[in-house]
Design a protein around this motif. Structure first.
Motif, PDB file in Angstrom:
ATOM      1  N   LYS A 116       0.916  -1.153  -0.078  1.00  0.00           N
ATOM      2  CA  LYS A 116       0.114  -0.051   0.079  1.00  0.00           C
ATOM      3  C   LYS A 116       0.888   1.117  -0.085  1.00  0.00           C
ATOM      4  O   LYS A 116       0.614   2.314  -0.531  1.00  0.00           O
ATOM      5  N   TRP A 117       1.953   1.270   0.600  1.00  0.00           N
ATOM      6  CA  TRP A 117       2.938   2.584   0.380  1.00  0.00           C
ATOM      7  C   TRP A 117       3.302   2.413  -0.688  1.00  0.00           C
ATOM      8  O   TRP A 117       3.635   4.001  -0.973  1.00  0.00           O
ATOM      9  N   ALA A 118       3.492   1.648  -1.606  1.00  0.00           N
ATOM     10  CA  ALA A 118       4.114   1.944  -2.863  1.00  0.00           C
ATOM     11  C   ALA A 118       3.042   2.565  -3.911  1.00  0.00           C
ATOM     12  O   ALA A 118       3.342   3.154  -4.939  1.00  0.00           O
ATOM     13  N   ILE A 119       1.805   2.447  -3.578  1.00  0.00           N
ATOM     14  CA  ILE A 119       0.749   2.622  -4.653  1.00  0.00           C
ATOM     15  C   ILE A 119      -0.035   3.817  -4.151  1.00  0.00           C
ATOM     16  O   ILE A 119      -1.164   4.009  -4.871  1.00  0.00           O
ATOM     17  N   GLN A 120       0.239   4.505  -3.057  1.00  0.00           N
ATOM     18  CA  GLN A 120      -0.903   5.299  -2.627  1.00  0.00           C
ATOM     19  C   GLN A 120      -1.074   6.561  -3.542  1.00  0.00           C
ATOM     20  O   GLN A 120      -2.178   7.157  -3.674  1.00  0.00           O
ATOM     21  N   ARG A 121      -0.159   6.930  -4.170  1.00  0.00           N
ATOM     22  CA  ARG A 121      -0.272   8.224  -5.142  1.00  0.00           C
ATOM     23  C   ARG A 121      -1.139   7.921  -6.335  1.00  0.00           C
ATOM     24  O   ARG A 121      -1.967   8.449  -6.804  1.00  0.00           O
ATOM     25  N   GLU A 122      -0.732   6.552  -6.864  1.00  0.00           N
ATOM     26  CA  GLU A 122      -1.356   6.091  -8.103  1.00  0.00           C
ATOM     27  C   GLU A 122      -2.892   5.648  -7.744  1.00  0.00           C
ATOM     28  O   GLU A 122      -3.946   5.928  -8.596  1.00  0.00           O
ATOM     29  N   LEU A 123      -3.139   5.290  -6.381  1.00  0.00           N
ATOM     30  CA  LEU A 123      -4.800   5.134  -6.025  1.00  0.00           C
ATOM     31  C   LEU A 123      -5.438   6.410  -5.879  1.00  0.00           C
ATOM     32  O   LEU A 123      -6.490   6.628  -6.363  1.00  0.00           O
ATOM     33  N   SER A 124      -4.808   7.354  -5.459  1.00  0.00           N
ATOM     34  CA  SER A 124      -5.402   8.671  -5.190  1.00  0.00           C
ATOM     35  C   SER A 124      -5.569   9.454  -6.639  1.00  0.00           C
ATOM     36  O   SER A 124      -6.822  10.234  -6.826  1.00  0.00           O
TER      37      SER A 124
END
Length: 293
Positions: free
Chosen positions: A241-249
């Motif tokens: 989850k740390w690695a994909i937070q920006r892309e999820l947002s």
């Protein structure tokens, strides 16, 4: 400090007497004299010399390995004494796995330097197995890794939970499905990390636990490359989850909903068992523990 060992390791690393002399602000004859004196003490030649190169022989390999460790202890001793007299300062060698090192550690280093500007952190990012090896070999003071390790010579301290999700492109066909079947997941291309990676270990455990047997796998050595490959629609992957937070947002990545997800794993601090720690090391470890307590 043992100047013979310092001169010897510098010659080895520069592969040249002249360049070593320049690095040490010495004359070349003085460098040669130090090397000859060391070889006399050891009782054998340590370097093979020619007009084109200087390289280690087998005895030299042994001496070089131990010389680096001895010099490291000298440096550490000096830092510990300085810490008694001054503010936290000096080098701090930190290693981290890709998920933590690329997406969490930079912010922590920024906070560390803002409060303790005399500390000089050096960061190494590799897979978890490699980070543990570097701590064992005294090349790193602190390792931050995921996965399970059993090293009697190390302190291994779990300090944070990480949630991992199966991730897909926003344009993936699964994005329009309310239910994804086991057969569909097995038929999909999975993008995985290399052996030795904590993310790979978590992925393989997930396959076993969910009884998934994917037929198509692509192996990459970088979380960032995997993430970009998933975004472009090449396949799906289990990512922190740390690695994909920006892309999820931003909406470029989405999560695959499936029973048994997300996967939970631990991040651990890895250090050698030593009687003393530098103040820089103590402060960084406290920052880690306080942030994820």
């Amino acid at each position: 400090m043992d100047h013979q060992l310092l001169v010897f390791t510098t010659v080895v690393e520069k592969k040249n007497f002249s360049r070593a002399a320049e690095e040490l602000h010495m004359t070349q004859p003085a460098v040669s004299q130090y090397i000859q004196s060391l070889e006399q003490q050891i009782g054998t030649r340590l370097l093979e010399r020619s007009n084109k190169f200087v390289r280690l022989n087998m005895a030299g390999e042994i001496v070089y390995h131990h010389a680096k460790e001895i010099l490291s202890h000298y440096t550490r001793m000096q830092y510990l004494v300085d810490d008694l007299m001054n503010k936290a300062s000096g080098d701090l060698f930190i290693g981290a796995s890709y998920s933590f090192g690329e997406y969490v550690l930079p912010g922590m280093i920024s906070d560390l330097l803002e409060n303790y500007p005399l500390i000089k952190p050096s960061i190494t990012i590799r897979n978890s197995k490699r980070i543990v090896d570097l701590v064992v070999n005294n090349e790193l003071e602190i390792g931050i890794v995921e996965g399970e390790f059993n090293q009697q010579s190390l302190n291994i301290e779990p300090f944070a939970d990480d949630l991992m999700y199966v991730t897909m492109s926003a344009n993936h066909r699964f994005a329009n499905q309310s239910i994804v079947t086991k057969e569909e997941l097995e038929a999909e291309t999975w993008i995985v990390r290399e052996e030795g990676s904590g993310t790979r270990e978590a992925t393989d455990k997930m396959f076993d636990r969910l009884q998934l047997n994917p037929q198509h796998k692509m192996e990459f050595g970088s979380t960032q490359v995997i993430k970009e490959s998933v975004e472009s629609g090449i396949g799906i992957s289990l990512l922190s989850k740390w690695a994909i937070q920006r892309e999820l947002s931003s909406g470029t990545l989405r999560l695959v909903e499936y029973e048994g997800l997300p996967v939970r794993r631990k991040f651990s601090i890895v250090t050698r068992t030593v009687p003393f720690q530098t103040k820089a090391m103590e402060l960084f470890l406290k920052m880690l523990r306080d942030r994820y307590r």
